[in-house]
Design an enzyme around this catalytic site. Structure first.
Site, PDB file in Angstrom:
ATOM      1  N   GLU A 237       0.987  -1.172   0.162  1.00 41.38           N
ATOM      2  CA  GLU A 237      -0.062  -0.033   0.098  1.00 41.38           C
ATOM      3  C   GLU A 237       1.098   1.271   0.049  1.00 41.38           C
ATOM      4  O   GLU A 237       1.829   1.335   1.045  1.00 41.38           O
ATOM      5  CB  GLU A 237      -1.024   0.096   1.348  1.00 41.38           C
ATOM      6  CG  GLU A 237      -2.160   1.006   1.093  1.00 41.38           C
ATOM      7  CD  GLU A 237      -1.824   2.285   1.865  1.00 41.38           C
ATOM      8  OE1 GLU A 237      -1.749   3.409   1.239  1.00 41.38           O
ATOM      9  OE2 GLU A 237      -1.749   2.221   3.113  1.00 41.38           O
TER      10      GLU A 237
ATOM     11  N   CYS B 125      -2.305   8.184   4.224  1.00 38.85           N
ATOM     12  CA  CYS B 125      -2.217   7.999   2.815  1.00 38.85           C
ATOM     13  C   CYS B 125      -3.629   8.379   2.272  1.00 38.85           C
ATOM     14  O   CYS B 125      -3.520   8.598   1.124  1.00 38.85           O
ATOM     15  CB  CYS B 125      -1.908   6.543   2.667  1.00 38.85           C
ATOM     16  SG  CYS B 125      -0.344   5.794   3.516  1.00 38.85           S
TER      17      CYS B 125
END
Length: 541
Positions: A293, A327
């Protein structure tokens, strides 16, 4: 030895404590914070159940008080990484053959340790190490980590229960083996929960792990390790190493027994790792699992029908909680011109109330960014915006690193939908707004989809169901986690599995069974009860 089909406790999300003034949880965290701040610790590596010190050390400091030293951590030499690999492989056979309920019990115990005796400690460590407010530390280091551990155990049992059909003549069994070799976990600074979950999820499924936490998260990583040890993770199963990331990664990826990487971090680093794995592919005993990720350039799109107050709150919370260092944090906004004045009015009114400073003062909403490199990058973008003719700073724009790495929450309005800060990943409290004509809704959605290489999170606000339906369809590939009438942050384990595609990663959805599938290698076993004794089939007669 007794046998049984064991049922694990049903996973439920850990309730979030509110830390109101005068509450016992607030007092406990404040006391833990003060004690940790006024102490110094040494963080050795942890290899095969032993503390390893090299004498080559780095220092740990709070981002909001960077002159203060919290302690030191030890950095690895190549031989330390090689030993971590070899001892992990030695531990593998026993750990892989440990009954699943014993593995489950260890990580369920870890969850309860965090929920109880370690809660104030891990929250305070996260406040100090990563400059999180108490609320951000609570939802991360306590609640999300507890949820990861509990739900992963439940998901593991559900995976094991998934079996093929059998007949009266043959019994078909599917077993879920751990990977053949070891897993390399690389974790980021911004979430204590991610730092723990990446090695723990692989270990839960019977794998052994070499774990490299971020140098900027070492202080709270030590607490994670203490919890794992107290919970009963055996020696050699999770080995923690620190130091030069290139040397560590190159040493790991050179091993024939490397079987997978579990990564959260920057896109460029992940692509580099993928490239090295490809270069070394003939070295490995098996095709490595690559799970990552990475970055995001997350968006908010506000239709003319949306509520201006709701849009402003989504912008404020989505962009500025934890200084935009998620994020998933909102970084670019597209807002219909007809509602902008009302949105701007509400946004500026609320931003004027934001307090910035140390997380020790729990009335602060904004604290510091993680380190000087991040501070300098963000300050440069802000300085450019002050000079550029097609950008206007309407809020914030100030910064100061004399005591801590403080960047004021900043809102830029641009006339260029491809302006630098509409496209580049900033990872800080800087939000850029582009205003579009109400009639250009469809064209704007297409622009949102095409502007960024990332596809992690995004949010659309609208009271018009047709507009929402169009957004859901047009932006189907623009975000792995898509929010309707909400901010683009705050995924909850068991409710919103998290991950994105494109340059944002492999979209293996942490906090779901999808992720755990990557850490097993299924083996199909067919047992025939009456074995044929003649090769001839009836059609031959």
């Amino acid at each position: 030895m007794g046998k049984g089909f064991f049922e694990v406790p049903i996973a439920v999300n850990e309730p979030i404590k509110d830390y109101a003034p005068g509450s016992p949880e607030r007092d406990a965290v404040s006391a833990a914070y003060t004690k940790m701040y006024n102490s110094t610790i040494e963080v050795p590596m942890y290899i095969n159940g032993e503390n390893v010190k090299t004498g080559d050390t780095g220092t740990m400091s709070p981002p909001h008080d960077h002159k203060h030293i919290l302690g030191t951590y030890h950095k690895a030499e190549k031989k330390d990484i090689e030993r971590a690999i070899s001892t992990a492989l030695e531990a593998r056979e026993k750990w892989a053959n440990t009954p699943w309920e014993q593995r489950a019990a260890i990580f369920l115990r870890a969850a309860e340790l965090i929920a109880g005796p370690y809660r104030a400690k891990i929250n305070a460590a996260t406040m100090l190490a990563q400059s999180k407010t108490i609320y951000q530390a609570e939802i991360d280091a306590s609640c999300e980590l507890i949820d990861f551990l509990r739900y992963n155990v439940q998901y593991m049992t559900e995976i094991y229960a998934e079996q093929p059909e059998s007949t009266s003549g043959a019994w078909n069994r599917l077993e879920y083996r751990p990977l053949e070799g070891f897993v390399y976990a690389i974790t980021p600074f911004n979430f204590t929960a991610i730092a723990a979950n990446l090695p723990a999820s692989a270990a839960l499924m019977g794998n052994v792990v070499v774990w490299k936490p971020s140098d900027s998260q070492m202080f709270s990583a030590k607490i994670i390790l203490d919890i794992f040890k107290e919970a009963g993770v055996p020696a050699g199963v999770i080995n923690m190493v620190m130091g030069d990331p290139v040397m560590i990664t190159d040493t790991v990826l050179a091993s024939p027994d490397f079987s997978g990487v579990h990564f959260t971090g920057s896109t460029d680093v992940f692509k580099g790792i993928w490239q090295k794995i490809g270069t070394n592919i003939h070295t490995y005993k098996t095709y490595p699992r690559i799970v990552g990720e990475t970055g995001g350039k997350d968006f908010i799109v506000a239709h003319k029908s949306s509520n201006p107050i709701q849009v402003a709150v989504a912008m404020l919370r989505g962009a500025f909680e934890f200084q935009g260092q998620k994020c998933s944090a909102a970084s670019r906004c597209y807002i219909s011109k007809s509602i902008w004045k009302d949105v701007e009015k509400e946004l500026l009114k609320e931003m004027a109330t934001l307090k910035m400073g140390s997380p020790e003062d729990m009335s602060n909403f904004i604290t510091a960014v993680i380190h000087e490199g991040s501070f300098d990058k963000l300050a440069a973008y802000i300085d450019d915006a002050k000079k550029d003719s097609d950008a206007t700073i309407i809020a914030g724009g100030n910064y100061d690193k004399s005591e801590g790495y403080f960047i004021e929450p900043t809102v830029i309005v641009t006339e260029d939908p491809k302006y630098t800060t509409m496209c580049a990943e900033l990872f800080g409290p800087v939000l850029t707004v582009y205003l579009f004509d109400d009639a250009d809704w469809s064209e704007t959605l297409q622009m949102v989809d095409e502007t960024s290489e990332y596809a992690l999170t995004g949010a659309v606000l609208s009271e018009d169901r047709y507009a929402l339906e169009e957004a859901v369809k047009t932006l189907q590939n623009a975000a792995g986690n898509f929010y309707i009438n909400d901010k683009p942050t705050g995924a909850v384990v068991g409710q919103q599995p998290f991950g994105g595609a494109r340059a944002s990663g492999t979209n293996d959805k942490a906090g779901s069974k999808l992720n755990l599938y990557r850490w097993v290698s299924p083996r199909m076993i067919k047992e025939t009860f009456v074995t044929p004794t003649d090769y001839r089939y009836p059609f031959l007669g």
